[in-house]
Design a protein around this motif. Structure first.
Motif, PDB file in Angstrom:
ATOM      1  N   VAL A 301      -7.422 -40.715  10.473  1.00 25.89           N
ATOM      2  CA  VAL A 301      -6.732 -39.737  11.327  1.00 25.89           C
ATOM      3  C   VAL A 301      -5.935 -38.756  10.476  1.00 25.89           C
ATOM      4  O   VAL A 301      -5.975 -37.542  10.719  1.00 25.89           O
ATOM      5  CB  VAL A 301      -5.814 -40.463  12.326  1.00 25.89           C
ATOM      6  CG1 VAL A 301      -4.952 -39.452  13.084  1.00 25.89           C
ATOM      7  CG2 VAL A 301      -6.642 -41.294  13.296  1.00 25.89           C
ATOM      8  N   ARG A 305      -6.665 -34.815  10.544  1.00 24.69           N
ATOM      9  CA  ARG A 305      -5.567 -33.991  11.072  1.00 24.69           C
ATOM     10  C   ARG A 305      -5.135 -32.972  10.015  1.00 24.69           C
ATOM     11  O   ARG A 305      -4.943 -31.795  10.319  1.00 24.69           O
ATOM     12  CB  ARG A 305      -4.391 -34.876  11.474  1.00 24.69           C
ATOM     13  CG  ARG A 305      -3.195 -34.082  12.021  1.00 24.69           C
ATOM     14  CD  ARG A 305      -2.078 -34.997  12.440  1.00 24.69           C
ATOM     15  NE  ARG A 305      -2.405 -35.723  13.648  1.00 24.69           N
ATOM     16  CZ  ARG A 305      -2.149 -37.007  13.849  1.00 24.69           C
ATOM     17  NH1 ARG A 305      -1.594 -37.723  12.880  1.00 24.69           N
ATOM     18  NH2 ARG A 305      -2.454 -37.578  14.987  1.00 24.69           N
ATOM     19  N   ARG A 309      -5.748 -28.754  10.184  1.00 26.09           N
ATOM     20  CA  ARG A 309      -4.579 -27.871  10.120  1.00 26.09           C
ATOM     21  C   ARG A 309      -4.598 -26.994   8.864  1.00 26.09           C
ATOM     22  O   ARG A 309      -4.030 -25.902   8.864  1.00 26.09           O
ATOM     23  CB  ARG A 309      -3.293 -28.702  10.134  1.00 26.09           C
ATOM     24  CG  ARG A 309      -3.053 -29.422  11.446  1.00 26.09           C
ATOM     25  CD  ARG A 309      -1.810 -30.284  11.384  1.00 26.09           C
ATOM     26  NE  ARG A 309      -1.572 -30.962  12.666  1.00 26.09           N
ATOM     27  CZ  ARG A 309      -0.579 -31.814  12.877  1.00 26.09           C
ATOM     28  NH1 ARG A 309       0.273 -32.102  11.902  1.00 26.09           N
ATOM     29  NH2 ARG A 309      -0.441 -32.385  14.058  1.00 26.09           N
ATOM     30  N   GLN A 329      -6.448 -28.746  19.265  1.00 27.44           N
ATOM     31  CA  GLN A 329      -5.400 -29.496  19.975  1.00 27.44           C
ATOM     32  C   GLN A 329      -6.003 -30.665  20.749  1.00 27.44           C
ATOM     33  O   GLN A 329      -5.445 -31.772  20.775  1.00 27.44           O
ATOM     34  CB  GLN A 329      -4.644 -28.568  20.923  1.00 27.44           C
ATOM     35  CG  GLN A 329      -3.801 -27.524  20.210  1.00 27.44           C
ATOM     36  CD  GLN A 329      -3.080 -26.598  21.188  1.00 27.44           C
ATOM     37  OE1 GLN A 329      -3.312 -26.633  22.396  1.00 27.44           O
ATOM     38  NE2 GLN A 329      -2.199 -25.766  20.664  1.00 27.44           N
ATOM     39  N   GLU A 332      -6.900 -33.456  18.285  1.00 25.96           N
ATOM     40  CA  GLU A 332      -5.737 -34.215  17.831  1.00 25.96           C
ATOM     41  C   GLU A 332      -5.259 -35.174  18.911  1.00 25.96           C
ATOM     42  O   GLU A 332      -4.852 -36.305  18.624  1.00 25.96           O
ATOM     43  CB  GLU A 332      -4.623 -33.257  17.413  1.00 25.96           C
ATOM     44  CG  GLU A 332      -4.982 -32.444  16.166  1.00 25.96           C
ATOM     45  CD  GLU A 332      -3.746 -31.918  15.448  1.00 25.96           C
ATOM     46  OE1 GLU A 332      -2.637 -32.419  15.712  1.00 25.96           O
ATOM     47  OE2 GLU A 332      -3.893 -31.008  14.619  1.00 25.96           O
TER      48      GLU A 332
END
Length: 339
Positions: A301, A305, A309, A329, A332
């Motif tokens: 994760v 993530r 980003r 979004q 996530e």
């Protein structure tokens, strides 16, 4: 004696060293699967390691291999361009999310014809790839290309020899265009290619065969085609426009897609946008909702993530198409199920 500023600097240094140590203690993770995202996952892993000290190792073994390995629990995440169906996800309690988008493009090695100058529609492409059209000067191809000097040259179909999500997307598109392609060749990770076909491992294998065989036609992802300087075919889309594959035409195809479906895998093929590239797809990762090691699960994760980003420009530079911000979004939020 330390001043207040000195104490603050010392405290900051201790905090930083603890943070680095904690990061370094995070679990390294391994993944395997689709060859399509191999370049971007590798680039992300290099940058992620430089930023955090944590290692991610990804092997491009094909989508079928990625699904097989995650189900066998021999990797921390699997990569696939062919999304799993709801029942498969539920059966083994897997979370599936997209990471980046791209397009499958048709590439050809026809002497004297530059990139983007050869036009095909979906039906004619399907007839070529099922072996019903086997010469470049066939009347059906000539009709779509008035004024183009098409040679009396045999066509060789170049395809993937391994189980492939690229094949999955490409053959599903052709099956939509032609019932005979669907019945004779099929649609899936591996299919029944015609007699005039030659297989290659991974996108690089197909690209190599197209480049070395005069008269060859094949399918690879846009990123690999760009990297190898290959000659694209312009493909007629659902709106009736001939489109040359590009990152923008892939983004246009995904513009109206609804990712709010289980597994976050809407059908991106043959979309209606006037500039849509017809063979658009996303690539996905598969992770167990609850794995044997919480540290490994967290490592997966944290990596994706961080990459979503911080790695969008890296993806673009490599020829991929980043997910839209609203989809990031959603990804996530979905990854919050991974424990």
């Amino acid at each position: 004696m330390l001043t207040l500023n000195g104490l603050a600097r010392a405290a900051a240094a201790v905090f930083a060293s603890v943070a680095v140590a904690a990061s370094a203690m995070a679990a390294d993770v391994t993944g395997a699967g689709a060859t399509f995202p191999y370049a971007v996952y590798t680039k992300w892993a290099e940058a992620y390691r430089a930023a955090t000290g944590n290692k991610v190792n990804y092997q491009g073994i094909g989508s079928s291999g990625g699904v097989k390995q995650i189900k066998a629990k021999t990797v921390d995440f699997g990569g696939t361009d062919a999304p799993l169906k709801d029942a498969d996800l539920d059966a083994v309690r897997l979370v599936q999310v997209p990471t980046v988008m791209g397009g499958v493009t048709i590439v050809a090695n026809v002497p004297g014809i530059d990139s983007g100058k050869l036009k095909l529609d979906g039906v004619t492409a399907a007839n070529i790839f099922r072996g019903a059209i086997y010469k470049w000067n066939d009347p059906a191809i000539r009709k779509l290309n008035p004024g183009v000097a098409l040679p009396n040259l045999a066509i060789t179909v170049a395809h993937r020899s391994d189980g492939s999500g690229t094949t999955y997307a490409f053959t599903h598109y052709l099956a939509k265009q032609s019932p005979r392609f669907k019945s004779e060749v099929g649609a899936g990770n591996t299919v029944n290619w015609p007699a005039n076909a030659v297989g290659g491992k991974g996108n690089p294998g197909v690209a190599a065969n197209v480049q070395k065989i005069k008269g060859a036609i094949g399918y690879v992802d846009i990123a690999d085609a760009m990297k190898n300087g290959m000659r694209f075919v312009a493909l007629k889309n659902r709106a009736g426009n001939y489109i040359v594959p590009s990152q923008q035409s892939v983004a246009d195809a995904a513009a109206g897609a609804n990712f709010k479906v289980k597994g976050m895998a809407p059908d991106l093929l043959d979309q209606t946008h006037k500039n849509a590239w017809p063979i658009t797809s996303a690539t996905y990762i598969l992770v167990y909702q609850k794995g044997a090691s919480a540290a490994k699960q967290k490592g997966v994760v944290d990596f994706f993530r961080w990459s979503l980003r911080n790695g969008q420009k890296m993806a673009t530079d490599l020829g991929f198409v980043p997910l839209p911000p609203n989809v990031v979004q959603m990804v996530e939020a979905e990854m919050g199920k991974i424990k």
